[in-house]
Design an enzyme around this catalytic site. Structure first.
Site, mmCIF file in Angstrom:
data_model
loop_
_atom_site.group_PDB
_atom_site.id
_atom_site.type_symbol
_atom_site.label_atom_id
_atom_site.label_comp_id
_atom_site.label_asym_id
_atom_site.label_seq_id
_atom_site.Cartn_x
_atom_site.Cartn_y
_atom_site.Cartn_z
ATOM 1 N N LYS A 160 -7.361 -18.744 0.051
ATOM 2 C CA LYS A 160 -6.468 -18.823 -1.112
ATOM 3 C C LYS A 160 -6.397 -20.268 -1.593
ATOM 4 O O LYS A 160 -6.534 -21.187 -0.784
ATOM 5 C CB LYS A 160 -5.051 -18.398 -0.708
ATOM 6 C CG LYS A 160 -4.865 -16.914 -0.554
ATOM 7 C CD LYS A 160 -3.408 -16.590 -0.227
ATOM 8 C CE LYS A 160 -3.209 -15.102 -0.021
ATOM 9 N NZ LYS A 160 -3.514 -14.278 -1.183
ATOM 10 N N ARG A 191 -4.868 -4.000 3.193
ATOM 11 C CA ARG A 191 -5.356 -2.610 3.161
ATOM 12 C C ARG A 191 -6.220 -2.309 4.382
ATOM 13 O O ARG A 191 -6.319 -1.174 4.812
ATOM 14 C CB ARG A 191 -6.095 -2.352 1.850
ATOM 15 C CG ARG A 191 -7.310 -3.192 1.642
ATOM 16 C CD ARG A 191 -7.779 -3.205 0.194
ATOM 17 N NE ARG A 191 -6.968 -4.089 -0.654
ATOM 18 C CZ ARG A 191 -7.146 -4.231 -1.957
ATOM 19 N NH1 ARG A 191 -8.086 -3.558 -2.580
ATOM 20 N NH2 ARG A 191 -6.374 -5.045 -2.660
HETATM 21 N N1 BES Z 1 -0.740 -10.872 0.563
HETATM 22 C C1 BES Z 1 -1.522 -10.844 -0.609
HETATM 23 C C2 BES Z 1 -0.768 -10.292 -1.818
HETATM 24 C C3 BES Z 1 0.381 -11.105 -2.333
HETATM 25 C C4 BES Z 1 0.197 -12.090 -3.266
HETATM 26 C C5 BES Z 1 1.678 -10.811 -1.902
HETATM 27 C C6 BES Z 1 1.268 -12.819 -3.744
HETATM 28 C C7 BES Z 1 2.749 -11.527 -2.391
HETATM 29 C C8 BES Z 1 2.548 -12.535 -3.289
HETATM 30 C C9 BES Z 1 -2.761 -9.973 -0.393
HETATM 31 O O1 BES Z 1 -3.267 -9.942 0.884
HETATM 32 C C10 BES Z 1 -3.817 -10.517 -1.289
HETATM 33 O O2 BES Z 1 -4.205 -11.624 -1.089
HETATM 34 N N2 BES Z 1 -4.239 -9.712 -2.236
HETATM 35 C C11 BES Z 1 -5.243 -10.100 -3.171
HETATM 36 C C12 BES Z 1 -6.164 -8.927 -3.364
HETATM 37 C C13 BES Z 1 -7.422 -9.251 -4.084
HETATM 38 C C14 BES Z 1 -8.290 -10.177 -3.251
HETATM 39 C C15 BES Z 1 -8.162 -7.949 -4.369
HETATM 40 C C16 BES Z 1 -4.529 -10.471 -4.462
HETATM 41 O O3 BES Z 1 -3.532 -9.858 -4.791
HETATM 42 O O4 BES Z 1 -4.999 -11.396 -5.124
HETATM 43 ZN ZN ZN Z 2 -4.670 -11.527 1.259
#
Ligand code: BES
Ligand code: ZN
Ligand code: ZN
Length: 481
Positions: free
Chosen positions: A263, A337
């Site tokens: 990230k 997921r």
């Molecule tokens: N934990 C995150 C989602 C999230 C983001 C929760 C901001 C709360 C606040 C999740 O694991 C994630 O990183 N999801 C990605 C998915 C994408 C790579 C398909 C996202 O939402 O960008």
């Molecule tokens: Zn994630």
């Protein structure tokens, strides 16, 4: 906080300060008739304020034994329980500012849902995460004692509502804890510690057992971390069972760096709260006995830390899930997921009537619904409706999103049975839901995307960051199932 229930005449009750709620025109919601006379001149002069939040503090109130009297303005009228939750929360903060550690409050004149809301306001507003502060005496004071004047016999209900709030606060503590202190092992330890006193049984699978079970999808997420993953299994058996079994599944990524699909650094710190789904499930399990839940409830919390390292899963790796489906991991940041897939397959072993999962799953859910509303979707409308109704009752807002069948197309992988990310950049919350649906085909299922729960700014009774969303809703949902 100790709650004392006292009956009889309010006027003769001892106390440091009596709190009375009133509309801006000086109409009392609770309290005693003579108090209205004392408020009247202030309401007429405008000193009581024209809107919710105004207040009048009497240091020498007439006709009562309580030493002080605070009138709190609830605005024009009370439209919904939420107005009362915010009123008692704000009133407590005023009293806290004056150094009080106790409050006297009369339930006379309030219906049950109003009593519950007022109580939730007091209890949840008093929450602070203070474990890591050294100078505890410099922190805002705590509400040590709440005396409720009650002539209707609300005692049992009050105890139940108080217990439910304690589950929310357990979930908040877990979410507030930094990820160096709350790793999967610690989360499993805490869930085990709370088992006996809270009336459920806990079983923990360590990383070797997770691998041995065949949970290749779950296993792959924690592989890059020096911290071992844990599968937390909690079982609650009611004394008088309804015959129904409900499984609650919660995503617990104790820190989500994104893994090799790292990230960006801005906002990464918030990912200590990526175990909010697991916190909601543990918090819920911890109050079922005291809330008098009639169903057999199983809580499943896959806990892992998602980190980059030379051992970490690479984008393009393929893993075999517990269901047998192979998954191409095209983005290691779509890890929630992956851990849920195996937990949902595992859930079928309990022959559940209903399965509900909770996960801080997608940033897209925040884009769709903003930071104050969670998403819900599922394969059974009755279950989704029950969740929506419960969410309204406790004001933990949820909104239904559709599981659009056609979007399944986006989850195709050229080499495996399914890809963990969508080939479309749109509708990320729905495609995440569709991914989970593949592993939840055998039972009635709903998925709650509670990403909002870790980003909410906080309000009169809610913390910034992990706020325990999901606990009050779930207990209410279970009541209705
Ligand atoms: N934990 C995150 C989602 C999230 C983001 C929760 C901001 C709360 C606040 C999740 O694991 C994630 O990183 N999801 C990605 C998915 C994408 C790579 C398909 C996202 O939402 O960008
Ligand atoms: Zn994630
Ligand atoms: Zn995540």
């Amino acid at each position: 906080m100790d709650i004392h229930i006292k009956s009889g005449k309010l006027e003769v009750l001892e106390g440091r300060c009596l709190l009375i709620l009133a509309t801006k025109d000086g109409k009392l919601l609770n309290g005693f008739d003579a108090a209205a006379e004392q408020l009247k001149p202030f309401a007429e002069s405008g000193e009581f304020g024209k809107a919710a939040g105004g207040n009048i503090y009497l240091t020498q109130p007439q006709g009562i034994k309580a030493q002080r009297l605070l009138f709190f303005n609830v605005g024009e009228k009370v439209n919904k329980p939420e107005d009362l939750r915010k009123a008692s929360a704000s009133a407590w903060k005023i009293l806290r500012g004056k150094g009080f550690k106790e409050v006297l409050f009369s339930l006379d004149g309030l219906e049950d849902d109003a009593v519950r809301a007022v109580l939730e306001g007091f209890i949840l507003a008093d929450y602070q995460y203070t474990d890591l502060k050294s100078e505890k005496d410099k922190l805002p004071g705590r509400l040590e004692s709440l005396t409720l004047h009650d002539n209707r016999g609300c005692g049992e209900k009050v105890a139940r509502w108080q217990a439910i709030c304690s589950g929310t606060m357990r979930a908040r503590d877990l979410s507030q804890m930094p990820a160096n202190l709350l790793h999967p092992e610690r989360m499993a330890e805490l869930a085990s510690e709370w088992a006996e006193p809270c009336g459920y049984k806990a079983t923990i699978l360590d990383e070797a057992a997770i691998k041995k079970e065949g949970m290749g999808s779950f296993y792959s997420v924690g592989y890059g971390s020096d911290r071992e993953s844990r599968f937390i299994i909690m079982e609650y058996e009611p004394e008088q069972p309804s015959g129904k079994t409900v499984v609650l599944v919660g995503k617990a990524v104790t820190f989500d760096s994104g893994g090799l699909s790292l990230k960006p650094s801005g906002g990464m710190a918030e990912m200590k709260g990526d175990m909010g789904g697991g916190a909601a499930v543990i918090g819920t399990m911890s109050v079922l006995r005291d809330a008098g839940c009639k169903h057999r409830v199983i809580g499943l919390v896959p806990a892992a830390e998602n980190m980059p390292s030379s051992k970490a899963t690479r984008p393009s790796d393929v893993v075999t899930s517990l269901s047998g489906l192979t998954i191409e991991i095209n983005n290691t940041d779509a890890e929630g997921r992956l851990i849920l897939a195996d937990a949902l397959t595992y859930a079928a072993r309990y022959k559940p009537d209903f399965v509900v999962d909770y996960a801080t799953l997608t940033g897209a859910c925040l884009v769709a619904l903003g930071p104050g509303v969670c998403g819900v979707m599922g394969n059974h409308q009755g279950l989704v409706d029950t969740i929506l109704k419960a969410s309204k009752t406790v004001n933990e807002p949820f909104w239904q999103l559709p599981l659009v069948d056609e979007y399944n197309e986006f989850l195709k992988s050229p080499v495996a049975d399914i890809s963990n990310i969508s080939s479309s950049k749109w509708g990320g919350t729905i495609t995440a839901g569709l991914f989970l649906q593949r592993f939840a085909a055998e039972y009635k299922w709903a998925h709650c995307d509670i990403a909002a729960a870790i980003l909410e700014k906080g309000n009169a009774y809610s913390t910034t960051g992990g706020n325990g969303t999901g606990v009050r809703m779930s207990v209410e949902m279970l009541e209705d199932l």
